[in-house]
Enzyme design. Structure first.
Site, PDB file in Angstrom:
ATOM      1  N   HIS A 156       0.849  -1.203   0.000  1.00  0.00           N
ATOM      2  CA  HIS A 156       0.000   0.000   0.000  1.00  0.00           C
ATOM      3  C   HIS A 156       0.887   1.257   0.000  1.00  0.00           C
ATOM      4  O   HIS A 156       0.633   2.201  -0.765  1.00  0.00           O
ATOM      5  CB  HIS A 156      -0.911  -0.052   1.235  1.00  0.00           C
ATOM      6  CG  HIS A 156      -1.788   1.142   1.441  1.00  0.00           C
ATOM      7  ND1 HIS A 156      -3.171   1.062   1.431  1.00  0.00           N
ATOM      8  CD2 HIS A 156      -1.507   2.452   1.685  1.00  0.00           C
ATOM      9  CE1 HIS A 156      -3.676   2.277   1.656  1.00  0.00           C
ATOM     10  NE2 HIS A 156      -2.688   3.137   1.825  1.00  0.00           N
ATOM     11  N   GLU A 157       1.933   1.259   0.846  1.00  0.00           N
ATOM     12  CA  GLU A 157       2.809   2.443   0.931  1.00  0.00           C
ATOM     13  C   GLU A 157       3.615   2.631  -0.349  1.00  0.00           C
ATOM     14  O   GLU A 157       3.765   3.753  -0.839  1.00  0.00           O
ATOM     15  CB  GLU A 157       3.752   2.338   2.136  1.00  0.00           C
ATOM     16  CG  GLU A 157       3.065   2.228   3.484  1.00  0.00           C
ATOM     17  CD  GLU A 157       1.891   3.158   3.660  1.00  0.00           C
ATOM     18  OE1 GLU A 157       1.956   4.307   3.183  1.00  0.00           O
ATOM     19  OE2 GLU A 157       0.885   2.723   4.255  1.00  0.00           O
ATOM     20  N   HIS A 160       1.773   4.247  -3.059  1.00  0.00           N
ATOM     21  CA  HIS A 160       1.700   5.712  -2.947  1.00  0.00           C
ATOM     22  C   HIS A 160       2.879   6.391  -3.650  1.00  0.00           C
ATOM     23  O   HIS A 160       2.745   7.503  -4.166  1.00  0.00           O
ATOM     24  CB  HIS A 160       1.717   6.149  -1.475  1.00  0.00           C
ATOM     25  CG  HIS A 160       0.376   6.129  -0.805  1.00  0.00           C
ATOM     26  ND1 HIS A 160      -0.688   6.873  -1.248  1.00  0.00           N
ATOM     27  CD2 HIS A 160      -0.062   5.490   0.313  1.00  0.00           C
ATOM     28  CE1 HIS A 160      -1.726   6.672  -0.430  1.00  0.00           C
ATOM     29  NE2 HIS A 160      -1.379   5.833   0.511  1.00  0.00           N
TER      30      HIS A 160
HETATM   31  C1  SB7 Z   1      -4.834  -0.875   5.339  1.00  0.00           C
HETATM   32  C2  SB7 Z   1      -4.340   0.346   5.749  1.00  0.00           C
HETATM   33  C3  SB7 Z   1      -3.066   0.741   5.353  1.00  0.00           C
HETATM   34  C4  SB7 Z   1      -2.331  -0.093   4.561  1.00  0.00           C
HETATM   35  C5  SB7 Z   1      -2.826  -1.296   4.164  1.00  0.00           C
HETATM   36  C6  SB7 Z   1      -4.083  -1.686   4.561  1.00  0.00           C
HETATM   37  C7  SB7 Z   1      -2.462   2.052   5.758  1.00  0.00           C
HETATM   38  C8  SB7 Z   1      -3.439   3.165   5.890  1.00  0.00           C
HETATM   39  C9  SB7 Z   1      -2.753   4.478   6.114  1.00  0.00           C
HETATM   40  N1  SB7 Z   1      -2.301   5.036   4.899  1.00  0.00           N
HETATM   41  O1  SB7 Z   1      -3.087   5.777   4.153  1.00  0.00           O
HETATM   42  C10 SB7 Z   1      -0.973   4.928   4.548  1.00  0.00           C
HETATM   43  O2  SB7 Z   1      -0.716   5.164   3.238  1.00  0.00           O
HETATM   44 NI    NI Z   2      -2.594   5.225   2.128  1.00  0.00          NI
END
Ligand code: SB7
Ligand code: NI
Length: 186
Positions: A156-157, A160
């Site tokens: 996920h990061e 981004h």
């Molecule tokens: C659920 C939440 C996150 C990652 C993967 C699954 C992070 C949420 C916070 N963010 O927006 C970080 O980018």
């Molecule tokens: Ni995020």
């Protein structure tokens, strides 16, 4: 310290840009950014401080989410037992996923994002396991394998840093469709 007002929301073009590589040794500015990205997670995961500062709790925060288009993100995945050390905690700089498992995985609850104010339901299919390379704030290179939740958070990061948001991966016609050989996490 970053607060919710500092978090860039969906619609801002910085969230759709390809972030730039960070050079080493880190500039004072980049070092502060790394510190502040991790500080947000630490403060937001403390229930009292989270409430006090009006934060949304997070397990990760990428530089573009605070308006900085650089390849840097903080990740802090707490252990299930809160007295134990986090399962993964670091600021990942210039991260690269060097290999992905064939097996896919998704969180049963779907995903959310500090930059996306509304709930977008659906499975976010990702690799169940990854091999990650990154550099830390001290310039040390890391090469490690991650599975399950920490692997999902890092994907996920890293998304981004390439201008991708979690809902880009959700099947629009069938948001909760399951494929064979997919593991569900949590
Ligand atoms: C659920 C939440 C996150 C990652 C993967 C699954 C992070 C949420 C916070 N963010 O927006 C970080 O980018
Ligand atoms: Ni995020």
């Amino acid at each position: 310290m970053f607060l919710m007002k500092d978090i860039v929301r969906d619609g801002d073009p910085v969230l759709r840009q390809q972030a730039e590589k960070v050079s080493f040794p880190l500039s004072d500015e980049d070092r502060k950014l790394a510190h502040d990205l991790m500080e947000y997670l630490e403060v937001s995961q403390d229930p009292e401080l989270c409430e006090k500062y009006g934060l949304r709790a997070g397990v990760g925060l990428a530089a573009p989410q605070v308006g900085v288009s650089k390849m840097m993100a903080s990740v802090m995945v707490p252990a299930e037992d809160e007295n134990e050390e986090p399962v993964f905690k670091d600021v990942i700089i210039n991260p690269v996923i060097v290999s992905n498992s064939v097996q896919r995985g998704a969180l049963t609850e779907g995903e959310g994002c500090l930059s996306v104010d509304k709930d977008i339901p659906g499975y976010v299919p990702r690799a169940a396991r990854i091999t990650l390379e990154y550099t830390d704030v001290d310039g040390k290179d890391h090469h490690l394998r991650l599975k399950n939740y920490p692997a999902i958070v890092c994907q996920h990061e890293i998304d981004h840093l390439h201008g991708t948001l979690f809902y880009d991966h959700i099947d629009k016609e069938n948001p909760f469709s399951k494929t064979d050989d997919e593991v569900f996490i949590y």
